[in-house]
Structure formats: structure tokens, C-alpha cells
Motif scaffolding. Structure first.
Motif, mmCIF file in Angstrom:
data_model
loop_
_atom_site.group_PDB
_atom_site.id
_atom_site.type_symbol
_atom_site.label_atom_id
_atom_site.label_comp_id
_atom_site.label_asym_id
_atom_site.label_seq_id
_atom_site.Cartn_x
_atom_site.Cartn_y
_atom_site.Cartn_z
ATOM 1 N N ASP A 75 4.325 -26.778 -17.013
ATOM 2 C CA ASP A 75 3.814 -27.981 -16.383
ATOM 3 C C ASP A 75 4.149 -29.249 -17.161
ATOM 4 O O ASP A 75 3.479 -30.260 -17.005
ATOM 5 N N THR A 76 5.160 -29.211 -18.008
ATOM 6 C CA THR A 76 5.529 -30.412 -18.739
ATOM 7 C C THR A 76 6.201 -31.390 -17.799
ATOM 8 O O THR A 76 6.872 -31.014 -16.841
ATOM 9 N N SER B 129 9.444 -33.648 -4.077
ATOM 10 C CA SER B 129 8.223 -32.969 -3.635
ATOM 11 C C SER B 129 7.178 -32.892 -4.754
ATOM 12 O O SER B 129 6.022 -32.573 -4.490
ATOM 13 N N GLU B 130 7.570 -33.203 -5.994
ATOM 14 C CA GLU B 130 6.655 -33.151 -7.129
ATOM 15 C C GLU B 130 6.221 -34.534 -7.607
ATOM 16 O O GLU B 130 5.703 -34.669 -8.714
ATOM 17 N N ILE B 131 6.463 -35.576 -6.788
ATOM 18 C CA ILE B 131 6.034 -36.909 -7.194
ATOM 19 C C ILE B 131 5.160 -37.557 -6.121
ATOM 20 O O ILE B 131 5.201 -37.184 -4.950
ATOM 21 N N GLU B 132 4.373 -38.505 -6.575
ATOM 22 C CA GLU B 132 3.636 -39.423 -5.721
ATOM 23 C C GLU B 132 3.878 -40.817 -6.280
ATOM 24 O O GLU B 132 4.135 -40.978 -7.476
ATOM 25 N N VAL B 133 3.809 -41.813 -5.417
ATOM 26 C CA VAL B 133 4.031 -43.195 -5.836
ATOM 27 C C VAL B 133 2.727 -43.959 -5.625
ATOM 28 O O VAL B 133 2.288 -44.142 -4.490
ATOM 29 N N LEU C 83 1.786 -43.147 -1.912
ATOM 30 C CA LEU C 83 2.707 -42.398 -1.061
ATOM 31 C C LEU C 83 2.705 -40.949 -1.541
ATOM 32 O O LEU C 83 3.019 -40.673 -2.702
ATOM 33 N N VAL C 84 2.336 -40.040 -0.660
ATOM 34 C CA VAL C 84 2.146 -38.626 -1.006
ATOM 35 C C VAL C 84 2.896 -37.741 -0.007
ATOM 36 O O VAL C 84 3.474 -38.235 0.956
ATOM 37 N N ASN C 85 2.849 -36.446 -0.234
ATOM 38 C CA ASN C 85 3.502 -35.464 0.652
ATOM 39 C C ASN C 85 4.968 -35.830 0.887
ATOM 40 O O ASN C 85 5.422 -35.937 2.019
ATOM 41 N N HIS D 5 4.209 -37.531 -11.708
ATOM 42 C CA HIS D 5 4.682 -36.151 -11.587
ATOM 43 C C HIS D 5 3.439 -35.301 -11.364
ATOM 44 O O HIS D 5 2.606 -35.135 -12.264
ATOM 45 N N THR D 6 3.267 -34.780 -10.141
ATOM 46 C CA THR D 6 2.011 -34.123 -9.778
ATOM 47 C C THR D 6 1.722 -32.805 -10.506
ATOM 48 O O THR D 6 0.563 -32.552 -10.833
ATOM 49 N N PRO D 7 2.718 -31.944 -10.799
ATOM 50 C CA PRO D 7 2.364 -30.707 -11.500
ATOM 51 C C PRO D 7 1.744 -30.953 -12.883
ATOM 52 O O PRO D 7 0.869 -30.209 -13.312
#
Length: 169
Positions: free
Chosen positions: A24-25, A60-64, A81-83, A155-157
Motif C-alpha cells: 500500500d505504499t 482508478s487509484e486516485i481521487e482529485v 472527483l472520485v470513481n 492515492h486511495t490505496p
């Protein structure tokens, strides 16, 4: 012998737990730049965040996350901004927006109009040289000269902020 077995069990549990955390880094964005451009003939403005150097990141692993001073009503609004990537092609839909809806949802609002660049939020990967593009809608958040827009790419993870840009209108 029993001490060896217990010690081996403790070390294996600790090592496995550490290995899970290493997965998860956060990716490293070594350099980025941002700009805010007013729109001719439209209220609001265009935000561009460029990935200059660093790791490739799956969209797919980011949100703004966006915070904006809105001079029209004197408030600060916070939208996200998600999904991602956006499924509609070139604009966010309701399921791509959390918090305050300050985003322009019209066709082409996640791309560079008149450019071959589609914008990273509608692709699978955010690579060096790619640009995140979105529009802040006038009326929902009126921006005047001197107002500030802060953009964080998360970075969502790992829940790490990999880009932070403060932009002045």
C-alpha cells in the motif's frame, strides 16, 4: 526448541504484516506543475495539473480533491472527483462527484478542447507528461482574480497525497 518455534512464528507474522503494508505504499510523483486558466466566454475556469516526473499511477487509484475560494458568495467549497476514470468519456457524472458540486459537467470538461490530449481522468494511467484537466463551473463557484484553488491528488490505496498544487486565479 520451543523458543525457536515461537520466535519463528512471531517473525513470520511480523514479516507478513510488514509485506502487506508495503503493498500500500504511495507512488512517487517527483515533480508536478499546475495552472489555472480563465475561460473565454464562460464563467469559472480550467485547472491543469501536469505530471512532470515520477511513477506511473493507475487512474482508478486516485481521487482529485479541490478546495476553492468562491468570491461570488464568499464561501470556500470542497469537491472531489472520485470513481475514476470517468465512464462517460469526457465529463464527470454525478457518481464522479462528492462534496460540493463545483465541477463543470458539460461535454469535454475533462479534456483539452481543441487538443489531441484527452486528459488523464478519462484514461487508465497517469504518466509523466500527462495532464489532469477539469473545469470549475461559474455560478457554482465564481472565481475572481486573486482567489485560490487548491488541488490534491490522493492515492486511495495508501491515502497519501501524491500531488498538491495551490493555484491563484
Amino acid at each position: 526448541m520451543a523458543v525457536t518455534v515461537v520466535l519463528a512464528a512471531v517473525l513470520s507474522v511480523a514479516t507478513l504484516g510488514l509485506a502487506e503494508k508495503l503493498d500500500d505504499t504511495a507512488p512517487v510523483i517527483g515533480q508536478s506543475k499546475g495552472e489555472f486558466a480563465t475561460q473565454d466566454g464562460f464563467d469559472g475556469g480550467i485547472v491543469r495539473i501536469t505530471h512532470v516526473a515520477g511513477d506511473v499511477v493507475r487512474v482508478s487509484e486516485i481521487e482529485v480533491a479541490v478546495s476553492a475560494e468562491c468570491s461570488g458568495d464568499g464561501t470556500e467549497k470542497h469537491g472531489r472527483l472520485v470513481n475514476l476514470p470517468a465512464k462517460s468519456g469526457d465529463r464527470p457524472q454525478g457518481d464522479n462527484i462528492e462534496g460540493d458540486d463545483i465541477f463543470d459537467e458539460s461535454s469535454g470538461s475533462l479534456t483539452e478542447r481543441g487538443s489531441d490530449d484527452t486528459g488523464a481522468l478519462v484514461t487508465d494511467e497517469f504518466r509523466p507528461g500527462d495532464v489532469i484537466v477539469f473545469r470549475i463551473a461559474g455560478g457554482d463557484c465564481d472565481l475572481l482574480s486573486g482567489d485560490t484553488v487548491t488541488v490534491r491528488v490522493v492515492h486511495t490505496p495508501s491515502n497519501a497525497v501524491i500531488i498538491r498544487q495551490g493555484l491563484t486565479v
